[in-house]
Design an enzyme around this catalytic site. Structure first.
Site, mmCIF file in Angstrom:
data_model
loop_
_atom_site.group_PDB
_atom_site.id
_atom_site.type_symbol
_atom_site.label_atom_id
_atom_site.label_comp_id
_atom_site.label_asym_id
_atom_site.label_seq_id
_atom_site.Cartn_x
_atom_site.Cartn_y
_atom_site.Cartn_z
ATOM 1 C CG MET A 91 -4.747 -6.409 6.938
ATOM 2 S SD MET A 91 -4.303 -4.894 7.802
ATOM 3 C CE MET A 91 -4.336 -3.691 6.457
ATOM 4 C CG HIS A 92 -0.477 -6.401 3.970
ATOM 5 N ND1 HIS A 92 -0.910 -5.106 3.787
ATOM 6 C CD2 HIS A 92 -0.097 -6.494 5.274
ATOM 7 C CE1 HIS A 92 -0.776 -4.438 4.935
ATOM 8 N NE2 HIS A 92 -0.299 -5.259 5.840
ATOM 9 C CG ASP A 250 -5.240 -9.044 10.439
ATOM 10 O OD1 ASP A 250 -4.907 -7.902 10.048
ATOM 11 O OD2 ASP A 250 -4.456 -10.013 10.443
#
Length: 521
Positions: A91-92, A250
């Protein structure tokens, strides 16, 4: 070629692709959740400065193409029998594309800590309370918005060329389908969404000087977002026109793959990062911002997530730097070096003979929003050996998960069962540590594929193989192991955990001073 007719019924195959930090894992499943074939390809992490973390999106794409080809070849099935593809990903991250859809720079990924000034900028621009009201979280260096602003503030010549910003798995989606799209669970971690309303926040985006057109179209996680185009089909071996669903970040993907789709079941995952993940039917926000509230991959539900930055990463760091002999021996024995490391750590008593490890190799998120925090071995003496440090690393990671666990319980989350997952969940010793430290039963399920299974199930929902996400989980997920806590060990761990918590408080100012010294040049 594999026969895909059983009892006169055509079998459906589903592909789950997990674009992780250390590598991409692609797994082919049948509709009963059985793993038919899998493939993993690793790639590097770049750290040009202390606290920075970047990866090359082309490495992800090459790994995706390679692993898809691998599983199709290994399985022997016709790619036309793959009903759908699900994408999971770290992520991110910020993948920046120009007008020609070319990558402008290496992606700044989730564990990068450079954007603390931009977090202050976001907080001051939106307002601390308003930011949490909209995005359900305080501004964090880990989130995507601060990374985009860092590029805007520090690399304006690159920012001026930005046409699109994609998350890691959504860059792979673009390469597979040509579509610019994302879904609610992963997009929740960008800090550009209205989390309660499950849509982009025009207010946040405009106030930060960004454009909504930079972002992909937003879907629910099970919805079909596009189909594999001709060029991607030629590179991957997939059939042109194969549906690709939204998938999930995830952690949400791993939660679906663990059956965390109803109240009462919590997961404890040790991957590169460590995550305690709880399902919620309503938006529940920690006013202190110690844990994250995001949209879940199950429609109209949310989840609460505590994250420690360097869980499995701590053990990998220890392996790579201090366990060369174990790695060489494991190579000769054709086994995983972590098996030998477990055997060594198991010889050390509870409490690691007085060593306490703080796993802050990449700063920390829960419960300390501190990019300057760093790893510590406390209590070292001349009597200690390598195996003592090894055990301390494993225990320190579990203490960091307990930090997350305690906050989630404090928020009133009902916890009936804790399911262990991730690479660390494969270690019986690490699972027992969790049971002993948490003081609760730890279970595992019949699949260890986590995120890949989760997004394969989402692909099954999106293509009509299953009627809903909970129905998909009920069809394939069963508990297979249970480990109960040793309450004598729990009593010892509680004492050491008290020291663990106090150490951060004692060191917080020193962390800041050290950061200033390191950044003087």
């Amino acid at each position: 070629m594999r026969i895909n007719i059983v009892g006169g019924v055509e079998l459906a195959y589903l592909l789950g692709i997990d674009i992780g930090t250390s590598g991409t894992k692609t797994v082919l499943f049948d509709e009963k959740g059985n793993s038919i074939a899998s493939s993993l390809r690793e790639y590097p992490l770049y750290q040009p400065k202390n606290g920075w973390a970047e990866q090359d999106p082309e490495d992800w794409w090459n790994a995706v193409c390679g692993t898809i080809n691998d599983v199709i070849s290994k399985s022997g099935i016709n790619s036309a029998d793959i009903k759908g593809v699900g994408l999971s990903g770290q992520m991110h991250g910020a993948v920046l594309l120009d007008k020609e859809h070319k990558v402008l720079r290496k992606a700044i990924i989730w564990c990068d800590q450079r954007s603390s000034a931009e977090c202050d900028e976001i907080t001051n621009t939106i307002g601390k309370e308003r930011l949490i009201e909209i995005t359900a979280n305080p501004a964090l260096t880990g989130f995507t918005a601060s990374k985009i602003l860092w590029v805007k503030n520090n690399e304006p010549e690159i920012f001026d060329k930005v046409e699109k910003n994609l998350l890691p798995k959504d860059y792979i989606r673009f390469r597979l389908t040509g579509e610019f799209a994302t879904e609610v669970s992963d997009a929740s971690g960008m800090q550009l969404m209205d989390i309660p309303k499950r849509c982009w926040s025009d207010e946040v985006i405009s106030k930060l000087g960004l454009r909504k057109s930079m972002l992909g179209e937003l879907y629910e996680s099970y919805e079909v977002t596009g189909k594999v185009h001709k060029q991607a089909a030629e590179l991957t071996g997939l059939k042109e026109g194969t549906p690709v669903v939204g998938g999930a970040g995830d952690q949400a993907a791993g939660a679906v793959g663990n059956g965390i789709v109803r109240a009462g079941i919590v997961s404890s995952t040790i991957g590169t990062s460590g995550v305690v993940f709880a399902f919620s039917e309503n938006v529940s926000i920690d006013p202190k911002g110690r844990v994250h509230t995001f949209c879940h991959a199950v429609p109209n539900t949310w989840h609460i997530m505590g994250v420690t930055q360097a869980a499995g990463l701590s053990l990998k760091w220890f392996r790579d730097n201090l366990c060369k002999d174990e790695m060489a021996t494991a190579d000769l024995m054709k086994i995983d070096p972590y098996i030998l490391m477990d055997q060594a750590a198991e010889k050390v008593p509870v409490g690691a003979n007085g060593i306490v490890y703080l796993p802050y190799l990449m700063g920390e998120r829960t419960p300390h929003l501190d990019p300057d925090a760093r790893g510590v071995f406390f209590g070292l003496s001349a009597k200690h050996e390598k195996q003592d440090l090894l055990r301390a690393v494993m225990e320190g990671v579990v203490y960091s998960l307990k930090d997350c666990f305690e906050i989630i319980k404090e928020m009133g989350v009902d916890v009936k069962e804790v399911r262990a997952s991730g690479g660390g969940g494969k270690s019986k010793l690490w699972r027992q540590m969790q049971s002993d430290v948490f003081g609760t039963e730890i279970t595992t399920i019949n699949s260890s594929e986590g995120p890949a299974l989760g997004v394969a199930l989402l692909a099954g929902v999106g293509t009509g193989v299953y009627s809903s996400v909970p129905e998909a989980c009920d069809a394939v997920i069963k508990v297979v192991t249970r480990q109960n806590p040793d309450m004598n060990a729990n009593a010892k761990y509680q004492k050491v955990y008290g020291i663990y918590k106090q150490l951060y408080k004692s060191l917080i100012n020193d962390y800041k001073e050290l950061s200033k010294i390191l950044n003087e040049n």
